[in-house]
Design an enzyme around this catalytic site. Structure first.
Site, PDB file in Angstrom:
ATOM      1  N   CYS A 120      11.522  22.928 -16.431  1.00  0.00           N
ATOM      2  CA  CYS A 120      11.013  22.671 -15.085  1.00  0.00           C
ATOM      3  C   CYS A 120      10.599  21.203 -14.976  1.00  0.00           C
ATOM      4  CB  CYS A 120       9.827  23.585 -14.815  1.00  0.00           C
ATOM      5  SG  CYS A 120       8.677  22.951 -13.610  1.00  0.00           S
ATOM      6  N   GLU A 121      11.137  20.506 -13.978  1.00  0.00           N
ATOM      7  CA  GLU A 121      10.860  19.073 -13.884  1.00  0.00           C
ATOM      8  C   GLU A 121       9.471  18.767 -13.329  1.00  0.00           C
ATOM      9  OE1 GLU A 121      13.944  17.435 -11.493  1.00  0.00           O
ATOM     10  OE2 GLU A 121      12.910  17.781  -9.603  1.00  0.00           O
ATOM     11  N   HIS A 122       8.789  19.785 -12.828  1.00  0.00           N
ATOM     12  CA  HIS A 122       7.435  19.544 -12.310  1.00  0.00           C
ATOM     13  C   HIS A 122       6.360  19.691 -13.375  1.00  0.00           C
ATOM     14  CE1 HIS A 122       9.540  20.988  -8.494  1.00  0.00           C
ATOM     15  NE2 HIS A 122       9.431  19.682  -8.436  1.00  0.00           N
ATOM     16  N   HIS A 123       6.653  20.464 -14.411  1.00  0.00           N
ATOM     17  CA  HIS A 123       5.646  20.693 -15.460  1.00  0.00           C
ATOM     18  C   HIS A 123       6.174  20.424 -16.865  1.00  0.00           C
ATOM     19  CE1 HIS A 123       4.387  23.309 -12.048  1.00  0.00           C
ATOM     20  NE2 HIS A 123       3.198  22.852 -12.371  1.00  0.00           N
ATOM     21  N   HIS A 189      10.080  31.082 -15.222  1.00  0.00           N
ATOM     22  CA  HIS A 189       9.551  29.721 -15.331  1.00  0.00           C
ATOM     23  C   HIS A 189       8.222  29.813 -16.074  1.00  0.00           C
ATOM     24  CE1 HIS A 189      12.093  27.760 -12.056  1.00  0.00           C
ATOM     25  NE2 HIS A 189      12.520  29.011 -12.145  1.00  0.00           N
ATOM     26  N   CYS A 191       5.991  27.779 -16.416  1.00  0.00           N
ATOM     27  CA  CYS A 191       4.872  27.184 -15.684  1.00  0.00           C
ATOM     28  C   CYS A 191       4.232  28.206 -14.741  1.00  0.00           C
ATOM     29  CB  CYS A 191       5.320  25.940 -14.912  1.00  0.00           C
ATOM     30  SG  CYS A 191       6.714  26.230 -13.848  1.00  0.00           S
TER      31      CYS A 191
HETATM   32 ZN    ZN Z   1       7.084  24.221 -12.968  1.00  0.00          ZN
END
Ligand code: ZN
Length: 232
Positions: A120-123, A189, A191
């Site tokens: 995941c590129e956000h976390h 995911h 995250c």
């Molecule tokens: Zn994420």
């Protein structure tokens, strides 16, 4: 007054930033890469990232002279560049070896339960799941393992699931010379599963239907083949 306002704005920005990441909104179908993305060699990148990981760990208060932690910065740097983010490098893209459709097989071909390991590129936490791909040949076919390799190549990037799904379909459309390609991804995911809302049971399903797969009957046939009973 001025300072307070500016602090408030900064905090608001941070809140928006958090919400954006937690909602897993993807902004573009192309992976956002810098223009100078490949000016450094893999070896140079590993050296820089090694120092950055060391810095993070030391900032967290860890003692890197400990035998167990000593090799971590280099290990993580190598893993980022050579493994889990290696799909950023276009040199790693699977070669497009296609064949003529000698059997004149005009039906849909489905490759299901392709393992997806992404990040995941956000976390920067893992996305783990399955991809199911279908296409209808217009005269060209690909080796079955090619589909696995294409999934793996695009998965080995910082990703959002929607973009991963679209990138796989676009690539296969190009390789096969037809719009009639579909892909469904069902993934967990970490995250979401291990932090934040901590919902271990939920998974995310995305889909991209190209060409004939937009037609109700064809889409139904594909969905019937894969019967989304994926277990992890
Ligand atoms: Zn994420």
């Amino acid at each position: 007054m001025h300072i307070t306002e500016s602090i408030m704005k900064t905090e608001k920005d941070i809140e928006d930033f958090d919400a954006f990441g937690d909602d897993h909104v993807g902004a573009s179908t192309n992976t956002p890469l810098r223009e100078d993305a490949f000016e450094l060699s893999s070896k140079e990148k590993i050296e820089i990232i090694k120092g950055d990981v060391r810095h993070i760990m030391e900032t967290l208060g860890l003692d890197l002279t400990d035998d167990s932690l000593n090799g971590t910065p280099k290990r993580v740097a190598k893993m980022f560049v050579n493994e889990i983010f290696s799909g950023l490098n276009p040199d790693k893209k699977p070669k497009a070896s296609t064949f003529d459709n000698k059997y004149q097989y005009g039906e849909m071909l489905v490759e299901k339960n392709i393992t997806v390991y992404s990040t995941c590129e956000h976390h920067l936490l893992p996305i783990v799941g399955r991809a199911h791909i279908a296409y209808i040949s217009n005269g060209t076919v690909v080796g079955l393992s090619k589909m696995n390799r294409i999934v793996d190549y695009f998965a080995k990037r910082p990703q959002v699931q929607e973009r991963l799904n679209i990138q796989i379909v676009k690539e296969l459309q190009e390789v096969l010379g037809t719009k009639d390609v579909a892909c469904i991804i069902d993934a967990k995911h970490l995250c979401v599963n291990s932090r934040g809302i901590r919902d271990i049971e939920s998974s995310t399903v995305t889909s991209e239907f190209g060409g004939k797969f937009k037609e109700k009957e064809i889409k139904r046939e594909f969905l019937d083949y894969i019967k989304l009973d994926t277990n992890f």
